[in-house]
Design a protein around this motif. Structure first.
Motif, PDB file in Angstrom:
ATOM      1  N   UNK A 500       0.838  -1.211   0.000  1.00 23.01           N
ATOM      2  CA  UNK A 500       0.000   0.000   0.000  1.00 23.01           C
ATOM      3  C   UNK A 500       0.870   1.256   0.000  1.00 23.01           C
ATOM      4  N   UNK A 501       1.952   1.227   0.785  1.00 22.55           N
ATOM      5  CA  UNK A 501       2.839   2.393   0.783  1.00 22.55           C
ATOM      6  C   UNK A 501       3.452   2.601  -0.594  1.00 22.55           C
ATOM      7  N   UNK A 502       3.865   1.493  -1.196  1.00 17.81           N
ATOM      8  CA  UNK A 502       4.494   1.568  -2.525  1.00 17.81           C
ATOM      9  C   UNK A 502       3.507   2.034  -3.585  1.00 17.81           C
ATOM     10  N   UNK A 507       1.897   5.283 -10.774  1.00 17.47           N
ATOM     11  CA  UNK A 507       1.097   6.060 -11.722  1.00 17.47           C
ATOM     12  C   UNK A 507      -0.392   5.802 -11.483  1.00 17.47           C
ATOM     13  N   UNK A 508      -1.254   6.791 -11.882  1.00 22.71           N
ATOM     14  CA  UNK A 508      -2.702   6.550 -11.765  1.00 22.71           C
ATOM     15  C   UNK A 508      -3.068   5.299 -12.560  1.00 22.71           C
ATOM     16  N   UNK A 512      -6.110   0.682  -9.548  1.00 19.36           N
ATOM     17  CA  UNK A 512      -7.328   0.171 -10.177  1.00 19.36           C
ATOM     18  C   UNK A 512      -7.097  -1.260 -10.664  1.00 19.36           C
ATOM     19  N   UNK A 513      -5.937  -1.487 -11.266  1.00 17.89           N
ATOM     20  CA  UNK A 513      -5.623  -2.841 -11.742  1.00 17.89           C
ATOM     21  C   UNK A 513      -5.446  -3.828 -10.586  1.00 17.89           C
ATOM     22  N   UNK A 514      -4.989  -3.299  -9.458  1.00 23.90           N
ATOM     23  CA  UNK A 514      -4.729  -4.174  -8.299  1.00 23.90           C
ATOM     24  C   UNK A 514      -5.953  -4.349  -7.408  1.00 23.90           C
ATOM     25  N   UNK A 515      -7.058  -3.634  -7.737  1.00 20.65           N
ATOM     26  CA  UNK A 515      -8.168  -3.521  -6.778  1.00 20.65           C
ATOM     27  C   UNK A 515      -8.747  -4.869  -6.342  1.00 20.65           C
ATOM     28  N   UNK A 570       2.392  -0.497 -16.036  1.00 17.03           N
ATOM     29  CA  UNK A 570       1.661   0.313 -17.034  1.00 17.03           C
ATOM     30  C   UNK A 570       1.481  -0.399 -18.378  1.00 17.03           C
ATOM     31  N   UNK A 571       2.343  -1.375 -18.668  1.00 16.58           N
ATOM     32  CA  UNK A 571       2.211  -2.069 -19.963  1.00 16.58           C
ATOM     33  C   UNK A 571       1.057  -3.102 -19.949  1.00 16.58           C
TER      34      UNK A 571
END
Ligand code: UCC
Ligand code: FAD
Length: 582
Positions: A500-502, A507-508, A512-515, A570-571
């Motif tokens: 969570x700290x990391x 990037x925004x 969302x991808x990890x949610x 991001x990729x």
């Protein structure tokens, strides 16, 4: 030819072997964890004897009504014999009996009577846990009724809804009302802010007329409903988006000709499961309504209903798992294969044990959320409790919804081919479980809700999560039999903290991808801690310790495992899209 007389397959003789069916026994007495949990937290004799008596009734009486609801599903009669439009939803006698029973047994009322103080919600939800798989889905209207009562109570019981509140929470069958929850429209059920087209036209007497189309309305035989609409100004304009939504209360009534006032039932949905219960598409054509919330505060005001219905959903999920395990383990004592009972095949019992671990984890997680709800409602909740309740409500709903489908599916396989046969009543368990991850917020929508509540609380909900989870481990310090489980939860907590700290520096779009993986990690780690805590209780059994160890063997923190593999880089979105649309 003399031998022919003894040939067992001939004419009317179809052989002498018939398999014993699985038998439903009192689900209260059959559930060691439920009884252990209550002995620990709610040992009141009145509560326990009521639950035991109710369990007996469920097994011997109610379960058959539930089956009747399935075999005699609701139907819609649009016109009377002379062509008059009546839109009558005809339900089975068993469905009506469920309504009376629900009032008599206080299945909503218990939550408002609060006879057991902060443990009243736990008591109510334990009763629903016993009832749910036999209820013919009557738990659905009860969930919405409970949610509506909660919203009315939290907004303030004005004279316009005083009667409704008392009828929604009564134990008198003749006065009992149920409520609907009409949120979803054709444009969308997740994105309610964009999806709602229904408008509310102010009337001179202070009421409103609603015009719109509600795409999914379950238990549509309800007496009242809560719903969302956009208030029109004098020029007929409305505010777009979520900020334009207002919460309304409406009664479903008929005029002297028997026509629904301000509503046309377009059709009943043809559903995979939940067939016992009507779900309709409704045209609102001037439905009279009372404004419950301030204008533009519709979503925030209906949030209390969502909290309640999501907890009910989680109870139903845990109950479906419990029911299939109970039936499967009973069947394993009756069915023989390869010369011995199924229960004596170690691989089969291992399968049942894995289902049992999931069921126990789900039960403790749901009960803990009920505990927090009870504390909040009886005014004894700390800020930590309140934050924890906000975070864990979507987490428990999304996690148990998925568990239920997996466990019930595995459970059906335990009956071999019979598990696939409709007339055993077993497939309905799976068909009904499938909805639990869809309605009341899908898995992804609730995962995003977790992110939003974390962001909006400036990290306070996570602080509550870490503090409380850590405290649950305290009683296990020095208990060597639990050490592997404690180490796993400890490790998961520190990895989650690092993640969570990391993530804050990424990037925004990263979170969302990890949610979804994050929500799963929160669920698994918290449940591990609950199982450990329960195993340390003085009345705990060796099986409680074994459950905690088994649960904590899994990957408690999939978000960290996947992060290490670059899954949220991001990729990734472009690669995912290329793969999906390859
Ligand atoms: O499916 C349905 C009924 C099925 C039958 C009943 C089954 C019951 C179980 C039975 C078991 C057998 S009814 C339809 C259910 N629909 C949903 O659940 C909708 C799913 N979508 C969402 O949850 C979305 O996240 C939305 C609609 C809430 C997103 O809308 P917004 O407007 O974009 O939301 P915001 O901007 O995040 O939040 C607006 C306000 C904020 O408050 P303020 O303005 O004071 O800052 C939020 O903090 O609403 C507040 N809020 C919440 N508060 C939003 N969500 C919550 C929440 N979960 N808890 C508390
Ligand atoms: P969509 O919102 O179109 O979602 C489709 C898919 O996209 C889902 O997998 C979702 O997770 C995903 N998705 C959407 N947005 C995102 C995002 N931002 N990020 C990632 N993924 C996303 N509603 C009521 O109001 N009242 C009822 O009584 C009622 N009863 C129902 C009964 C049944 C049997 C069923 C099946 C549904 C019922 N519903 C009811 C509707 C239900 O609440 C909605 O179907 C549900 O909320 C999903 O909305 P949707 O169907 O519009 O799906």
């Amino acid at each position: 030819w003399e031998a022919t007389a003894q040939v067992p397959f001939s004419g009317a003789r179809i052989g002498s072997f018939f398999q014993d069916r699985p038998v439903l026994k009192n689900p209260f007495l059959e559930d060691a964890l439920l009884r252990g949990y209550l002995s620990r937290h709610l040992p009141e004799r009145d509560a326990l004897s009521d639950l035991c008596k109710f369990g007996e009734r469920v097994a011997n009486e109610v379960d058959e009504w539930g089956r009747e609801c399935e075999l005699n599903p609701p139907r819609l009669v649009h016109f009377d014999s002379w062509g008059g439009r009546v839109d009558h939803i005809v339900t089975s006698p068993a469905w009506k009996r469920m309504k009376d029973l629900s009032a008599q047994e206080g299945l909503v009322a218990i939550g408002y009577e609060r006879s057991f103080g902060e443990w009243s919600r736990v008591y109510q939800m334990c009763k629903l846990f016993l009832f749910s798989p036999s209820s013919g889905l009557y738990t659905c209207p009860l969930a919405m009724t409970d949610g509506a009562a909660k919203v009315i109570q939290s907004i303030g019981i004005s004279s316009a809804v005083e009667e409704a509140y008392s009828r929604l929470t009564t134990r008198q069958p003749e006065s009992f009302w149920t409520s609907g929850q009409w949120m979803t429209e054709r444009r969308g059920g997740s994105d309610v802010g964009d999806g709602t087209e229904t408008v509310a036209v102010p009337q001179t007497d202070g009421s409103y007329k609603l015009h719109g189309f509600k795409w999914f309305t379950s238990a549509t035989d309800a007496d009242v409903t809560l719903t969302l609409a956009r208030v029109q100004d004098r020029r007929g304009a409305t505010t777009p988006g979520s900020k334009g939504l207002t919460l309304f209360y409406a009664e479903v009534s008929r005029d002297e000709d028997g026509r629904l006032k301000g509503i046309e039932v377009q059709r009943l949905k043809d559903k995979l499961g939940t067939r016992q219960m009507p779900t309709a598409e409704l045209l609102l054509d001037g439905l009279q309504a009372h404004r419950l919330s301030e204008e533009g505060r519709g979503v925030a005001s209906i949030a209390n209903m969502l909290t309640i219905t999501r907890i009910h959903n989680s109870i139903s999920a845990a109950a479906a798992m419990r029911r299939v395990v109970q039936l499967a383990r009973d069947y394993a004592t009756r069915r023989t294969a390869f010369g011995k009972r199924l229960k004596d095949h170690t691989l089969h019992t291992q399968t049942l044990a894995r289902m049992e671990v999931e069921t126990r984890g789900a039960f403790l997680m749901v009960m803990d959320v009920c505990r927090l709800l009870g504390r909040e409602e009886s005014g004894v909740a700390s800020q930590l409790d309140t934050n924890l309740l906000r975070l864990l409500t979507p987490v428990v709903k999304l996690y148990t919804g998925k568990q239920a489908v997996a466990v019930v599916s595995e459970g059906l396989e335990c009956f071999g081919g019979q598990g696939y046969m409709e007339d055993t009543g077993l497939p309905g368990l799976l068909r009904d479980a499938q909805v639990l991850s869809i309605w009341e917020g899908t898995t992804n929508i609730l995962s995003l809700d977790v992110l939003r509540c974390v962001a909006r609380s400036s990290g306070m909900v996570l602080h509550a999560y870490f503090t409380h989870t850590k405290s649950l481990l305290a009683s296990a310090s020095g208990v060597s039999s639990l050490a592997p489980a404690v180490n796993s939860v400890d490790r998961a907590l520190s990895e989650l903290k690092d993640f969570i700290q990391g993530a804050a520096t990424k990037a925004p779009g990263y979170l969302e991808l990890a949610a979804r993986d994050l929500a799963y990690s929160l669920a698994r780690t918290y449940t591990g801690a609950l199982l450990i805590d329960h195993a340390c209780w003085k009345g705990a059994s060796a099986s409680d310790t074994y459950t905690a160890l088994r649960w904590c063997e899994q990957d408690l923190c999939p978000v960290v495992t996947r992060q290490a593999r670059g899954c949220y880089d991001p990729s990734t979105p472009a690669l995912d899209a290329a793969l999906v649309y390859d």
